[in-house]
Design an enzyme around this catalytic site. Structure first.
Site, PDB file in Angstrom:
ATOM      1  N   ASP A 204      65.840  61.236  55.762  1.00 18.02           N
ATOM      2  CA  ASP A 204      64.839  60.222  55.421  1.00 18.02           C
ATOM      3  C   ASP A 204      64.620  59.370  56.666  1.00 18.02           C
ATOM      4  OD1 ASP A 204      63.954  59.065  52.332  1.00 18.02           O
ATOM      5  OD2 ASP A 204      63.452  57.891  54.113  1.00 18.02           O
TER       6      ASP A 204
ATOM      7  N   THR B 277      54.471  66.720  44.748  1.00 16.33           N
ATOM      8  CA  THR B 277      53.248  67.167  44.083  1.00 16.33           C
ATOM      9  C   THR B 277      52.095  66.944  45.055  1.00 16.33           C
ATOM     10  OG1 THR B 277      54.189  66.535  42.001  1.00 16.33           O
ATOM     11  CG2 THR B 277      51.815  66.869  42.032  1.00 16.33           C
TER      12      THR B 277
ATOM     13  N   PHE C   9      59.755  69.849  37.879  1.00 17.33           N
ATOM     14  CA  PHE C   9      59.344  69.405  36.538  1.00 17.33           C
ATOM     15  C   PHE C   9      60.365  68.440  35.967  1.00 17.33           C
ATOM     16  CE2 PHE C   9      57.653  73.683  37.287  1.00 17.33           C
ATOM     17  CZ  PHE C   9      56.296  73.407  37.195  1.00 17.33           C
TER      18      PHE C   9
ATOM     19  N   ARG D 285      62.270  65.079  34.852  1.00 17.19           N
ATOM     20  CA  ARG D 285      61.882  63.766  34.317  1.00 17.19           C
ATOM     21  C   ARG D 285      62.866  62.742  34.824  1.00 17.19           C
ATOM     22  NH1 ARG D 285      62.978  65.566  28.439  1.00 17.19           N
ATOM     23  NH2 ARG D 285      64.509  66.658  29.689  1.00 17.19           N
TER      24      ARG D 285
ATOM     25  N   PHE E  47      56.482  65.275  23.037  1.00 18.46           N
ATOM     26  CA  PHE E  47      55.325  64.571  23.612  1.00 18.46           C
ATOM     27  C   PHE E  47      54.255  64.288  22.557  1.00 18.46           C
ATOM     28  CE2 PHE E  47      55.906  63.725  28.077  1.00 18.46           C
ATOM     29  CZ  PHE E  47      57.176  64.248  28.205  1.00 18.46           C
TER      30      PHE E  47
ATOM     31  N   CYS F 133      53.832  59.598  37.681  1.00 18.38           N
ATOM     32  CA  CYS F 133      53.333  60.976  37.741  1.00 18.38           C
ATOM     33  C   CYS F 133      52.048  61.224  36.961  1.00 18.38           C
ATOM     34  CB  CYS F 133      54.415  61.923  37.260  1.00 18.38           C
ATOM     35  SG  CYS F 133      55.947  61.690  38.157  1.00 18.38           S
TER      36      CYS F 133
ATOM     37  N   LYS G  35      48.935  59.348  38.349  1.00 17.12           N
ATOM     38  CA  LYS G  35      48.571  59.819  39.689  1.00 17.12           C
ATOM     39  C   LYS G  35      48.081  61.279  39.639  1.00 17.12           C
ATOM     40  CE  LYS G  35      51.888  60.853  42.581  1.00 17.12           C
ATOM     41  NZ  LYS G  35      52.382  61.633  43.667  1.00 17.12           N
TER      42      LYS G  35
HETATM   43  C1  UGA Z   1      56.848  63.613  34.086  1.00 17.33           C
HETATM   44  C2  UGA Z   1      56.997  65.031  33.510  1.00 17.33           C
HETATM   45  O1  UGA Z   1      57.521  64.965  32.180  1.00 17.33           O
HETATM   46  C3  UGA Z   1      57.920  65.871  34.381  1.00 17.33           C
HETATM   47  O2  UGA Z   1      57.966  67.215  33.885  1.00 17.33           O
HETATM   48  C4  UGA Z   1      57.372  65.878  35.814  1.00 17.33           C
HETATM   49  O3  UGA Z   1      58.219  66.598  36.692  1.00 17.33           O
HETATM   50  C5  UGA Z   1      57.274  64.438  36.318  1.00 17.33           C
HETATM   51  O4  UGA Z   1      56.400  63.712  35.446  1.00 17.33           O
HETATM   52  C6  UGA Z   1      56.708  64.476  37.724  1.00 17.33           C
HETATM   53  O5  UGA Z   1      55.564  64.917  37.887  1.00 17.33           O
HETATM   54  O6  UGA Z   1      57.437  64.164  38.665  1.00 17.33           O
HETATM   55  P1  UGA Z   1      58.344  61.384  34.024  1.00 17.33           P
HETATM   56  O7  UGA Z   1      57.116  60.689  34.551  1.00 17.33           O
HETATM   57  O8  UGA Z   1      59.654  61.127  34.651  1.00 17.33           O
HETATM   58  O9  UGA Z   1      58.127  62.987  34.041  1.00 17.33           O
HETATM   59  O10 UGA Z   1      58.491  60.924  32.504  1.00 17.33           O
HETATM   60  P2  UGA Z   1      58.186  61.510  31.065  1.00 17.33           P
HETATM   61  O11 UGA Z   1      59.448  61.649  30.332  1.00 17.33           O
HETATM   62  O12 UGA Z   1      57.290  62.681  31.114  1.00 17.33           O
HETATM   63  O13 UGA Z   1      57.392  60.282  30.423  1.00 17.33           O
HETATM   64  C7  UGA Z   1      56.146  59.842  30.963  1.00 17.33           C
HETATM   65  C8  UGA Z   1      55.562  58.747  30.118  1.00 17.33           C
HETATM   66  O14 UGA Z   1      55.072  59.263  28.894  1.00 17.33           O
HETATM   67  C9  UGA Z   1      56.548  57.639  29.742  1.00 17.33           C
HETATM   68  O15 UGA Z   1      55.933  56.384  29.928  1.00 17.33           O
HETATM   69  C10 UGA Z   1      56.840  57.888  28.282  1.00 17.33           C
HETATM   70  O16 UGA Z   1      57.188  56.715  27.596  1.00 17.33           O
HETATM   71  C11 UGA Z   1      55.505  58.446  27.813  1.00 17.33           C
HETATM   72  N1  UGA Z   1      55.597  59.280  26.601  1.00 17.33           N
HETATM   73  C12 UGA Z   1      56.315  60.427  26.609  1.00 17.33           C
HETATM   74  C13 UGA Z   1      54.911  58.893  25.456  1.00 17.33           C
HETATM   75  O17 UGA Z   1      54.229  57.861  25.429  1.00 17.33           O
HETATM   76  N2  UGA Z   1      54.995  59.685  24.341  1.00 17.33           N
HETATM   77  C14 UGA Z   1      55.692  60.846  24.314  1.00 17.33           C
HETATM   78  O18 UGA Z   1      55.712  61.515  23.274  1.00 17.33           O
HETATM   79  C15 UGA Z   1      56.383  61.210  25.486  1.00 17.33           C
END
Ligand code: UGA
Length: 452
Positions: free
Chosen positions: A30, A120, A156, A158, A271, A282, A285
């Protein structure tokens, strides 16, 4: 294998630690020297469950540096995992990516090297990185230049379950236009694909995971897979939120509706949690970047656009609900439970809590807030925002006209709601995540409202 990882954010650090854990020799680079000094001292700059334990176990195979001259020459595989923050147009800022590619080109030693885009990146970036690498090698003495192949290996993971998602992924996607590069990546990931590594005690292998599917494809397809996956997840959330709005009008229960449709294996249960919508670095963006890419090709993506609009409407609905309940917002005190964009992380990027706090502040509300992990980061990143943070939920509730549950931290489920209600001016709770037990809250004397 000898691996270098450029960038020690969520993706780079998790990838580096996991690859070192499964037996590869990994050097994480880094350009932020303070970050590298901290990592060398075993200090982790992000909050991610189990990362410090796994880092310690992997440490014999792991090095940290700020020097390209140290990291690159011996590496057979170089991952680029630098930030690609959004610009106002929606297209990601690729400056860090181009700097990384140039530096790799300048420091690569002779031999075949695979440079992997893990960040990404917009579709087509693989080819662009290839041209930057070649340009950086121009003028070198014959025989000293490396032979680079560029691959895409989207992640992928989280936040909050990043290690689990890296060690036990649903699939691994690798994309390259050269077979040799795909073969190198296949060898690298073999212990994960075949699940031959011994699982850490604190991250046990799920019973259902015995082999991981590999999607081996061309560069552009791998790049699009990442965007399509995030866009689909985002629109699944927006879809259930749209149904939630209708459910509220017709008197249906959206949680039951989600269960009822999610049991159809073609739809799936995940989801489909309705609430204040998605946040994080993520989905916002990546959906914006996908729309920006499509427009470069003269295309609209109306479904993705609608998912984004609906998501921002969910934040406004919080304010509308509070307004409807309290009639006047100016001069009220409202407490937010949760600041992080989701539980088990301290990440505040595009956090619904921050957006909602700002909307309330703009309407003259005094905002109090609690979060088990993200308070310090909130003060660092939003220093000017007049939000009073508190040690615990009871303290947050003091004098509040309403509480809003924004982030579903597990510790919020079993609180002494009676004691909390007594601290409030009016015991109203708006559950932004369909997370709390409505009957229990009613028994504790709280008026329960939900965002459907
Ligand atoms: C997301 C994807 O799930 C990952 O697969 C991906 O690798 C990552 O983006 C990325 O592109 O780096 P992340 O942003 O860490 O992961 O979080 P998520 O668990 O997907 O949640 C995203 C948002 O959706 C959160 O604010 C969560 O509260 C919301 N959410 C999730 C809902 O409002 N409802 C749901 O049913 C699920």
């Amino acid at each position: 294998m000898q691996v270098a990882i450029i960038g020690t954010g969520y993706v780079g650090l998790t990838t580096g630690v996991c690859l070192a854990f499964i037996g590869h020799q990994v050097c994480c680079l880094d350009t932020d020297e303070a970050k590298i000094r901290a990592l060398k001292a075993g200090k982790i700059p992000i909050y991610e469950p189990n990362l410090s334990e796994l880092l310690e176990e992997a440490s014999p195979n792991l090095r940290f540096t700020s020097s390209y001259a140290e990291a690159i020459p011996s590496a057979e595989i170089i991952f680029i995992a630098v930030g690609t923050p959004p610009t106002p147009s929606g297209a990601p800022n690729l400056e860090y990516l181009s700097q990384a590619a140039r530096s790799i080109g300048q420091h690569g030693a002779a031999g075949f090297k695979v440079v992997v885009n893990k960040s990404t990146v917009p579709i087509g970036s693989g080819n662009w990185v290839g041209s930057l690498l070649r340009e950086a090698c121009e003028g070198r003495e014959a025989g000293t230049s490396p032979e680079f192949a560029v691959a895409s290996n989207p992640e992928f993971l989280r936040e909050g379950s990043a290690l689990h998602d890296s060690l036990y992924p649903d699939r691994i996607v690798i994309g390259a236009d050269e077979t040799r590069a795909l073969e190198v990546l296949y060898s690298l990931y073999r212990p994960i694909l075949d699940q031959t590594f011994s699982a850490p005690t604190y991250l046990p292998r799920p019973d259902t995971v015995y082999a991981v599917p590999l999607v081996s494809t061309d560069l552009a397809s791998a790049e699009l897979i990442k965007y399509a996956a995030n866009a689909f997840l985002a629109l699944k959330i927006s879809f259930i939120n749209e149904m939630g709005l209708l459910a509220e009008r017709v008197g249906a229960n959206i949680t039951e509706v989600a269960r009822g449709i999610g049991l159809d294996s073609r739809i799936g249960p995940r989801f489909l949690s309705a609430g204040i919508g998605w946040g994080g670095s993520c989905f916002g963006k990546d959906t914006a970047a996908l729309i920006a890419t499509a427009s470069e090709y003269g295309l609209n993506l109306p479904i993705v656009e609608a998912a984004r609009k609906l998501n921002s409407r969910q934040r406004d609905r919080v304010v509308e609900k509070l307004l409807h309940e309290l009639k006047i917002l100016k001069g009220r005190t409202i407490g937010l439970l949760g600041l992080a964009f989701k539980p088990n992380t301290d990440d505040l990027r595009e956090s619904p809590a921050v957006e909602i706090a700002q909307k309330l502040v703009d309407r003259g509300v005094r905002v109090r807030a609690h979060d088990p992990i993200a308070v310090e980061r909130f003060h660092r990143e939003h220093a000017g925002m007049p939000v009073q943070t508190c040690e615990n939920v009871c303290e947050t509730a003091e004098g509040c006209d309403a509480l809003v549950l924004v982030t579903e931290w597990s510790e919020y489920r079993d609180l002494d709601w009676e004691a909390i209600a007594k601290k409030m001016r009016t015991p109203v709770i708006l559950d932004g995540r369909h997370f709390l037990d409505r009957d229990k809250l009613a028994r504790a004397g709280m008026r329960y409202l939900a965002i459907s």
